[in-house]
Scaffold this motif. Structure first.
Motif, PDB file in Angstrom:
ATOM      1  N   TYR A 229      29.789   8.567 -42.108  1.00  0.00           N
ATOM      2  CA  TYR A 229      31.520   8.110 -42.237  1.00  0.00           C
ATOM      3  C   TYR A 229      31.563   7.132 -42.970  1.00  0.00           C
ATOM      4  O   TYR A 229      32.663   6.795 -43.718  1.00  0.00           O
ATOM      5  CB  TYR A 229      31.826   8.185 -40.723  1.00  0.00           C
ATOM      6  CG  TYR A 229      33.326   7.771 -40.599  1.00  0.00           C
ATOM      7  CD1 TYR A 229      34.481   8.683 -41.164  1.00  0.00           C
ATOM      8  CD2 TYR A 229      33.756   6.657 -40.157  1.00  0.00           C
ATOM      9  CE1 TYR A 229      35.682   8.467 -40.771  1.00  0.00           C
ATOM     10  CE2 TYR A 229      35.228   5.996 -40.018  1.00  0.00           C
ATOM     11  CZ  TYR A 229      35.903   7.134 -40.540  1.00  0.00           C
ATOM     12  OH  TYR A 229      37.541   6.953 -40.537  1.00  0.00           O
ATOM     13  N   MET A 230      30.968   5.752 -42.489  1.00  0.00           N
ATOM     14  CA  MET A 230      31.165   4.405 -43.108  1.00  0.00           C
ATOM     15  C   MET A 230      31.176   4.404 -44.602  1.00  0.00           C
ATOM     16  O   MET A 230      31.926   4.075 -45.316  1.00  0.00           O
ATOM     17  CB  MET A 230      30.356   3.323 -42.380  1.00  0.00           C
ATOM     18  CG  MET A 230      30.614   2.906 -41.325  1.00  0.00           C
ATOM     19  SD  MET A 230      29.485   1.966 -40.378  1.00  0.00           S
ATOM     20  CE  MET A 230      30.312   0.573 -40.820  1.00  0.00           C
ATOM     21  N   VAL A 231      30.165   5.094 -44.973  1.00  0.00           N
ATOM     22  CA  VAL A 231      29.745   5.026 -46.410  1.00  0.00           C
ATOM     23  C   VAL A 231      30.403   5.868 -47.216  1.00  0.00           C
ATOM     24  O   VAL A 231      30.244   5.923 -48.540  1.00  0.00           O
ATOM     25  CB  VAL A 231      28.220   4.875 -46.681  1.00  0.00           C
ATOM     26  CG1 VAL A 231      27.384   3.924 -45.660  1.00  0.00           C
ATOM     27  CG2 VAL A 231      27.413   6.520 -46.328  1.00  0.00           C
ATOM     28  N   THR A 232      30.998   7.085 -46.817  1.00  0.00           N
ATOM     29  CA  THR A 232      31.659   8.043 -47.739  1.00  0.00           C
ATOM     30  C   THR A 232      33.179   7.913 -47.714  1.00  0.00           C
ATOM     31  O   THR A 232      34.169   8.694 -48.020  1.00  0.00           O
ATOM     32  CB  THR A 232      31.463   9.249 -47.141  1.00  0.00           C
ATOM     33  OG1 THR A 232      31.789   9.665 -45.965  1.00  0.00           O
ATOM     34  CG2 THR A 232      30.007   9.672 -47.502  1.00  0.00           C
ATOM     35  N   ARG A 233      33.738   6.656 -47.205  1.00  0.00           N
ATOM     36  CA  ARG A 233      35.279   6.399 -47.204  1.00  0.00           C
ATOM     37  C   ARG A 233      35.677   6.214 -48.682  1.00  0.00           C
ATOM     38  O   ARG A 233      34.933   5.681 -49.513  1.00  0.00           O
ATOM     39  CB  ARG A 233      35.545   5.197 -46.371  1.00  0.00           C
ATOM     40  CG  ARG A 233      35.459   5.131 -44.790  1.00  0.00           C
ATOM     41  CD  ARG A 233      36.235   6.480 -44.151  1.00  0.00           C
ATOM     42  NE  ARG A 233      35.195   7.593 -44.328  1.00  0.00           N
ATOM     43  CZ  ARG A 233      35.473   8.968 -44.172  1.00  0.00           C
ATOM     44  NH1 ARG A 233      36.838   9.379 -44.425  1.00  0.00           N
ATOM     45  NH2 ARG A 233      34.807   9.884 -44.337  1.00  0.00           N
ATOM     46  N   PRO A 234      37.058   6.338 -48.817  1.00  0.00           N
ATOM     47  CA  PRO A 234      37.493   5.811 -50.368  1.00  0.00           C
ATOM     48  C   PRO A 234      37.197   4.418 -50.585  1.00  0.00           C
ATOM     49  O   PRO A 234      37.097   3.521 -49.704  1.00  0.00           O
ATOM     50  CB  PRO A 234      38.812   6.165 -50.293  1.00  0.00           C
ATOM     51  CG  PRO A 234      39.315   6.662 -48.793  1.00  0.00           C
ATOM     52  CD  PRO A 234      38.077   6.796 -47.985  1.00  0.00           C
ATOM     53  N   ARG A 235      37.307   4.053 -51.816  1.00  0.00           N
ATOM     54  CA  ARG A 235      37.107   2.695 -52.377  1.00  0.00           C
ATOM     55  C   ARG A 235      37.740   1.675 -51.441  1.00  0.00           C
ATOM     56  O   ARG A 235      37.470   0.725 -51.355  1.00  0.00           O
ATOM     57  CB  ARG A 235      36.987   2.731 -53.784  1.00  0.00           C
ATOM     58  CG  ARG A 235      36.744   1.269 -54.439  1.00  0.00           C
ATOM     59  CD  ARG A 235      36.623   1.606 -55.905  1.00  0.00           C
ATOM     60  NE  ARG A 235      36.147   0.309 -56.707  1.00  0.00           N
ATOM     61  CZ  ARG A 235      37.081  -0.632 -57.149  1.00  0.00           C
ATOM     62  NH1 ARG A 235      38.259  -0.408 -57.222  1.00  0.00           N
ATOM     63  NH2 ARG A 235      36.339  -1.564 -57.597  1.00  0.00           N
ATOM     64  N   ARG A 236      38.969   2.021 -51.068  1.00  0.00           N
ATOM     65  CA  ARG A 236      39.971   1.139 -50.616  1.00  0.00           C
ATOM     66  C   ARG A 236      39.832   0.885 -49.264  1.00  0.00           C
ATOM     67  O   ARG A 236      40.504   0.013 -48.703  1.00  0.00           O
ATOM     68  CB  ARG A 236      41.413   1.662 -50.956  1.00  0.00           C
ATOM     69  CG  ARG A 236      41.666   2.994 -49.979  1.00  0.00           C
ATOM     70  CD  ARG A 236      43.173   3.393 -50.140  1.00  0.00           C
ATOM     71  NE  ARG A 236      43.269   4.952 -49.386  1.00  0.00           N
ATOM     72  CZ  ARG A 236      42.843   5.874 -50.052  1.00  0.00           C
ATOM     73  NH1 ARG A 236      42.566   6.145 -51.076  1.00  0.00           N
ATOM     74  NH2 ARG A 236      42.797   7.029 -48.878  1.00  0.00           N
ATOM     75  N   MET A 237      38.842   1.553 -48.536  1.00  0.00           N
ATOM     76  CA  MET A 237      38.886   1.685 -47.153  1.00  0.00           C
ATOM     77  C   MET A 237      37.421   1.095 -46.711  1.00  0.00           C
ATOM     78  O   MET A 237      36.219   1.787 -47.020  1.00  0.00           O
ATOM     79  CB  MET A 237      39.135   2.890 -46.562  1.00  0.00           C
ATOM     80  CG  MET A 237      38.894   3.128 -45.173  1.00  0.00           C
ATOM     81  SD  MET A 237      39.556   4.877 -44.676  1.00  0.00           S
ATOM     82  CE  MET A 237      38.964   4.934 -42.949  1.00  0.00           C
ATOM     83  N   ALA A 238      37.139  -0.176 -45.912  1.00  0.00           N
ATOM     84  CA  ALA A 238      36.123  -0.529 -45.262  1.00  0.00           C
ATOM     85  C   ALA A 238      36.168  -0.336 -43.841  1.00  0.00           C
ATOM     86  O   ALA A 238      37.110  -1.064 -43.141  1.00  0.00           O
ATOM     87  CB  ALA A 238      35.898  -1.957 -46.136  1.00  0.00           C
TER      88      ALA A 238
END
Ligand code: NDP
Length: 250
Positions: A229-238
């Motif tokens: 889940y963490m590493v597949t978020r859109p670029r804008r979202m950490a």
């Protein structure tokens, strides 16, 4: 079917069992090429066979700085880049501080703190490069902490210290590199059914078993899913932090 990590390369430490093994499988299922590091080569080879595809077995003791660096360098040399690092190798040797075997403290500090630092240090230039170059435009360092990184307990002092350290280091590094699109996040699992408790002294293992008696623990796959889940978020979202307990754990 296109995976959300097609074209990406991930390195997972402590991949010969438990959370690391499940994370490697889950990242590969999303299309990532995975480099899997730990000391037990036979277990890594069995995992590589199960995963198939582009998998790199790295027999590595991450407490040795040279070996940690070599694992990162071989990943980049053989798989071409480095987009995701799951800094997962760890050991939990619980027990009272008074009269504790110092050797247990050394094992926790050298693996949970120093090993994690060595891998992060070696990986960082490659993660920064991947964040600049890749079509993803972002890279991920996921450090595996613990509920023990947020809640200290009697009988867990030095494990608490190591995981508190992981959290502080991760937040500092996050601030340092987030503007360059390297996301640094921590996952803080509660009790997960793995080999982690096999290393406890007998009386401590019995105490732990009593503490969690009747409670359904998490499976490694639950934490692997959190990592994906963490590493597949859109670029804008950490996602900076994920605290994941078994429902019944207080
Ligand atoms: P496991 O004992 O199943 O896995 C630990 C992994 O670390 C193994 O693959 C082991 O492989 C590897 N490892 C140990 N020493 C080294 C070393 N010197 N160099 C490289 N790899 C090493 O435990 P978990 O999967 O549960 O633990 C993974 C992480 O999750 C740890 O950081 C732990 O603190 C954390 N965690 C676990 C929880 C749980 O309840 N299970 C709860 C909270 C956090 P090998 O022996 O082959 O080297």
């Amino acid at each position: 079917m296109a995976g959300r990590l097609d074209g990406a390369v991930a390195l997972v430490t402590g991949a010969s069992s438990g959370i690391g093994e499940a994370a490697a499988e889950a990242l590969a299922a999303e299309g990532a090429s995975v480099a899997i590091a730990a000391r037990r080569r036979d277990r890594l080879e069995a995992l590589a066979e199960r995963i198939g595809g582009r998998t790199l077995v790295l027999e590595t003791d991450v407490t040795d700085q040279g070996q940690a660096q070599a694992a990162v360098e071989r990943t980049v040399a053989e798989l071409g880049r480095l987009d995701v690092v799951v800094n997962n190798a760890g050991v939990m040797l619980l027990g009272p501080i008074e009269g504790a075997p110092i050797e247990e403290w050394d094992r926790m500090v050298t693996l949970n703190v120093q090993g994690l630092l060595y891998v992060a240090h070696a990986a960082l230039p490659h993660l920064l490069a991947a964040a600049e170059d890749s079509s993803r435009g972002v890279a991920d360092l996921v450090n595996i902490s613990s509920v023990a990184g947020r809640v200290a307990r009697s009988g867990s002092g030095v494990y608490n210290l190591t995981k508190w350290g992981v959290n502080a280091f991760s937040e500092s590094l996050r601030q340092e590199v987030t503007g360059r699109h390297v996301r640094v996040g921590i996952v803080e699992p509660g009790a997960v059914a793995t080999e982690l408790r096999d290393h406890l002294r007998d009386e401590i293992r019995e105490q732990q078993a009593k503490r969690f008696e009747g409670m359904e623990p998490l499976e490694s796959e639950d934490i692997a899913e959190a990592i994906v889940y963490m590493v597949t978020r859109p670029r804008r979202m950490a996602v900076n932090e994920l605290l994941v307990r078994p429902t019944e754990q207080e």
